[in-house]
Design a protein around this motif. Structure first.
Motif, short mmCIF file in Angstrom:
data_model
loop_
_atom_site.label_atom_id
_atom_site.label_comp_id
_atom_site.label_asym_id
_atom_site.label_seq_id
_atom_site.Cartn_x
_atom_site.Cartn_y
_atom_site.Cartn_z
N PRO A 44 0.80 -1.23 0.00
CA PRO A 44 0.00 0.00 0.00
C PRO A 44 0.84 1.28 0.00
O PRO A 44 0.47 2.26 -0.65
CB PRO A 44 -0.84 -0.12 1.28
N LEU A 45 1.96 1.28 0.72
CA LEU A 45 2.81 2.47 0.71
C LEU A 45 3.33 2.76 -0.69
O LEU A 45 3.30 3.91 -1.16
CB LEU A 45 3.96 2.29 1.69
N ALA A 46 3.81 1.73 -1.38
CA ALA A 46 4.33 1.93 -2.73
C ALA A 46 3.24 2.42 -3.68
O ALA A 46 3.47 3.34 -4.49
CB ALA A 46 4.93 0.62 -3.25
N ALA A 47 2.05 1.84 -3.58
CA ALA A 47 0.97 2.22 -4.50
C ALA A 47 0.48 3.64 -4.23
O ALA A 47 0.32 4.44 -5.16
CB ALA A 47 -0.18 1.21 -4.37
N TYR A 48 0.23 3.97 -2.97
CA TYR A 48 -0.33 5.29 -2.65
C TYR A 48 0.70 6.39 -2.88
O TYR A 48 0.36 7.49 -3.34
CB TYR A 48 -0.83 5.31 -1.21
N LEU A 49 1.96 6.14 -2.55
CA LEU A 49 2.98 7.14 -2.82
C LEU A 49 3.15 7.36 -4.31
O LEU A 49 3.34 8.51 -4.76
CB LEU A 49 4.30 6.72 -2.18
N ALA A 50 3.07 6.27 -5.09
CA ALA A 50 3.24 6.41 -6.53
C ALA A 50 2.11 7.21 -7.15
O ALA A 50 2.34 8.10 -8.00
CB ALA A 50 3.33 5.02 -7.18
N TRP A 51 0.85 6.93 -6.72
CA TRP A 51 -0.27 7.62 -7.35
C TRP A 51 -0.52 9.00 -6.73
O TRP A 51 -0.55 10.01 -7.45
CB TRP A 51 -1.54 6.79 -7.27
N LYS A 52 -0.70 9.03 -5.43
CA LYS A 52 -0.99 10.30 -4.78
C LYS A 52 0.19 11.27 -4.85
O LYS A 52 -0.01 12.49 -4.90
CB LYS A 52 -1.35 10.06 -3.31
N GLY A 53 1.40 10.71 -4.86
CA GLY A 53 2.57 11.57 -4.84
C GLY A 53 3.03 12.08 -6.18
O GLY A 53 3.67 13.13 -6.25
N ALA A 54 2.74 11.35 -7.27
CA ALA A 54 3.28 11.78 -8.56
C ALA A 54 2.34 11.50 -9.73
O ALA A 54 2.08 12.38 -10.55
CB ALA A 54 4.63 11.10 -8.81
N ALA A 55 1.83 10.27 -9.83
CA ALA A 55 1.06 9.89 -11.02
C ALA A 55 -0.18 10.74 -11.22
O ALA A 55 -0.52 11.10 -12.36
CB ALA A 55 0.68 8.41 -10.93
N ALA A 56 -0.87 11.10 -10.13
CA ALA A 56 -2.08 11.92 -10.26
C ALA A 56 -1.75 13.28 -10.86
O ALA A 56 -2.50 13.80 -11.71
CB ALA A 56 -2.74 12.08 -8.90
N ASP A 57 -0.63 13.88 -10.44
CA ASP A 57 -0.24 15.18 -11.00
C ASP A 57 0.15 15.06 -12.46
O ASP A 57 -0.15 15.95 -13.27
CB ASP A 57 0.93 15.75 -10.19
N LEU A 58 0.82 13.96 -12.82
CA LEU A 58 1.18 13.77 -14.23
C LEU A 58 -0.06 13.61 -15.10
O LEU A 58 -0.13 14.16 -16.21
CB LEU A 58 2.07 12.54 -14.36
N VAL A 59 -1.05 12.86 -14.61
CA VAL A 59 -2.29 12.68 -15.38
C VAL A 59 -3.02 14.00 -15.55
O VAL A 59 -3.60 14.28 -16.62
CB VAL A 59 -3.18 11.64 -14.68
N ASP A 60 -3.00 14.84 -14.54
CA ASP A 60 -3.66 16.15 -14.62
C ASP A 60 -2.85 17.19 -15.37
O ASP A 60 -3.32 18.33 -15.53
CB ASP A 60 -3.97 16.66 -13.21
N GLY A 61 -1.65 16.84 -15.81
CA GLY A 61 -0.84 17.77 -16.59
C GLY A 61 -0.08 18.79 -15.77
O GLY A 61 0.38 19.79 -16.31
N ARG A 62 0.07 18.54 -14.46
CA ARG A 62 0.81 19.47 -13.62
C ARG A 62 2.29 19.12 -13.61
O ARG A 62 2.67 17.96 -13.77
CB ARG A 62 0.26 19.46 -12.20
N ASP A 63 3.13 20.13 -13.43
CA ASP A 63 4.57 19.92 -13.38
C ASP A 63 4.95 19.28 -12.04
O ASP A 63 4.35 19.57 -11.00
CB ASP A 63 5.32 21.25 -13.54
N LEU A 64 5.94 18.41 -12.11
CA LEU A 64 6.40 17.74 -10.91
C LEU A 64 7.31 18.66 -10.09
O LEU A 64 8.07 19.45 -10.64
CB LEU A 64 7.17 16.46 -11.26
N THR A 65 7.20 18.54 -8.79
CA THR A 65 7.99 19.35 -7.87
C THR A 65 8.96 18.45 -7.10
O THR A 65 8.99 17.23 -7.28
CB THR A 65 7.07 20.10 -6.90
N ALA A 66 9.72 19.08 -6.23
CA ALA A 66 10.65 18.31 -5.39
C ALA A 66 9.90 17.36 -4.47
O ALA A 66 10.38 16.25 -4.19
CB ALA A 66 11.52 19.27 -4.57
N LEU A 67 8.71 17.76 -4.04
CA LEU A 67 7.91 16.88 -3.19
C LEU A 67 7.46 15.65 -3.97
O LEU A 67 7.43 14.54 -3.42
CB LEU A 67 6.70 17.65 -2.66
#
Length: 361
Positions: free
Chosen positions: A198-221
């Motif tokens: 669950p940590l790997a999945a939620y960090l991957a989606w909530k932390g980065a994949a969701a922003d990529l799908v929405d077209g937002r630029d990735l940050t240091a966070l």
């Protein structure tokens, strides 16, 4: 939601005349049917939307009715609407059918009131109280809770159910149906299913994949979340590998307890160090657990909160019912025995209640 049909088949196994023959075929048929029909329907809808007019900016929640309306096929839209209205009662009925069976099993285990396990009806084969209680509870829920909330809770609950099934599959497959159990096996499986995956999945989606799908630029966070997700995924892979390798070491000691001679046709006897009979176990169930968590991560946190509140209420009800069941069992065990030859000692607390004298045997 469409895949819970095979779960209903399992719940209704006690009603089957020949479950050994019918159950595997019923489960395979429902799985293949749900996968084929759902995939074809989604493919048709995707192709229909891709060729429809782009004048309508409302792209959320596209349905067959909306797609037919955009194409100007009102006759098809009405057919789809009539079909949905006609099939919804059938879906509700099929979803309700296994619930009394489940509650009866819980009643027999003392997790809910034993009244759920009481049979009645004209032929004495219907859980009357379970049907009435479950029907009333589900009807009241549907009248109060919005459909969108119920729908997301159902999807999250089904995914959790899939993870429980996969974890149970790994546990059951351990060295000849659980015969080979390493002391650390349960801990390794729990760390994988409850922490690493669950940590790997939620960090991957909530932390980065969701922003990529929405077209937002990735940050240091986002970069930090990706790094942590990779670390958790690596830990999950190490846990699965350790699960298989650790249990394989103790496999020879768990061979047949009756000291039967090795069977050359038995895969487990020919390869006594093999922990799992089926190839790619625990890797395939482990991958399924991770992917299910990845799908769960795509839901809002408020949907998770709703489901957790439901689980908390269910566990509270089970806890109260279990305590009541244990209290009743303890009370029954303290009652004087009516068996012939029973002679309570002078220290028996039941003597303080002045029980009535019994005739000698």
């Amino acid at each position: 939601f469409g895949f819970i049909g095979f779960d209903e088949v399992c719940c209704m196994a006690s009603r089957s005349r020949n479950p050994r023959y019918a159950m595997p075929r019923a489960i395979a048929g429902t799985l293949l049917g749900a996968a084929l029909l759902s995939t074809l329907a989604q493919l048709a809808l995707a192709g229909l939307v891709a060729t429809s007019s782009d004048d309508d900016d409302d792209d959320d929640g596209t349905s067959f009715e909306q797609a037919f309306h955009r194409k100007g096929w009102n006759w098809a839209k009405y057919i789809a609407q009539i079909g949905e209205v006609a099939l919804l009662p059938l879906v509700v009925l099929l979803s309700f059918m296994p619930q009394p069976e489940l509650m009866a099993a819980l009643g027999r285990d003392g997790l809910v009131s034993p009244r759920f396990a009481a049979l009645g009806g004209a032929n004495g084969d219907v859980y009357v109280f379970g049907c009435l209680a479950c029907g009333a509870a589900l009807t009241a829920t549907s009248l109060v809770v919005p459909f969108d909330v119920l729908w997301n809770m159902i999807n999250l609950g089904v995914l959790i159910g899939f993870n429980l099934s996969n974890a149970a599959l790994i546990s059951t497959r351990l060295g000849n149906a659980g015969a080979c159990v390493d002391p650390h096996a349960s801990a390794i499986l729990a760390r994988f299913a409850l922490a690493y995956a669950p940590l790997a999945a939620y960090l991957a989606w909530k932390g980065a994949a969701a922003d990529l799908v929405d077209g937002r630029d990735l940050t240091a966070l986002n970069a930090l979340a990706i790094a942590l997700a990779l670390i958790a995924l690596l830990a999950a892979l190490i846990a699965l590998r350790a699960l298989a390798r650790t249990l394989a070491k103790s496999r020879p000691a768990a061979l047949a307890p009756d000291d039967r001679p090795p069977d050359p046709t038995d895969h487990q006897d020919r390869h006594p160090s093999a922990t799992f009979r089926v190839p790619a176990v625990p890797w395939v169930p482990g991958a399924a657990i991770f992917l299910n968590f990845l799908l769960m991560a795509q839901y809002d946190w408020i949907d998770h909160a709703y489901l957790l509140a439901l689980y908390a209420a269910a566990y509270a009800a089970f806890f109260c019912a279990k305590r009541s069941h244990l209290s009743s069992a303890a009370k029954s065990s303290r009652e004087p025995s009516l068996e012939v030859g029973h002679s309570p000692s002078l220290d028996d607390p039941l003597l303080l209640d002045d029980p009535p004298a019994r005739d000698p045997p």
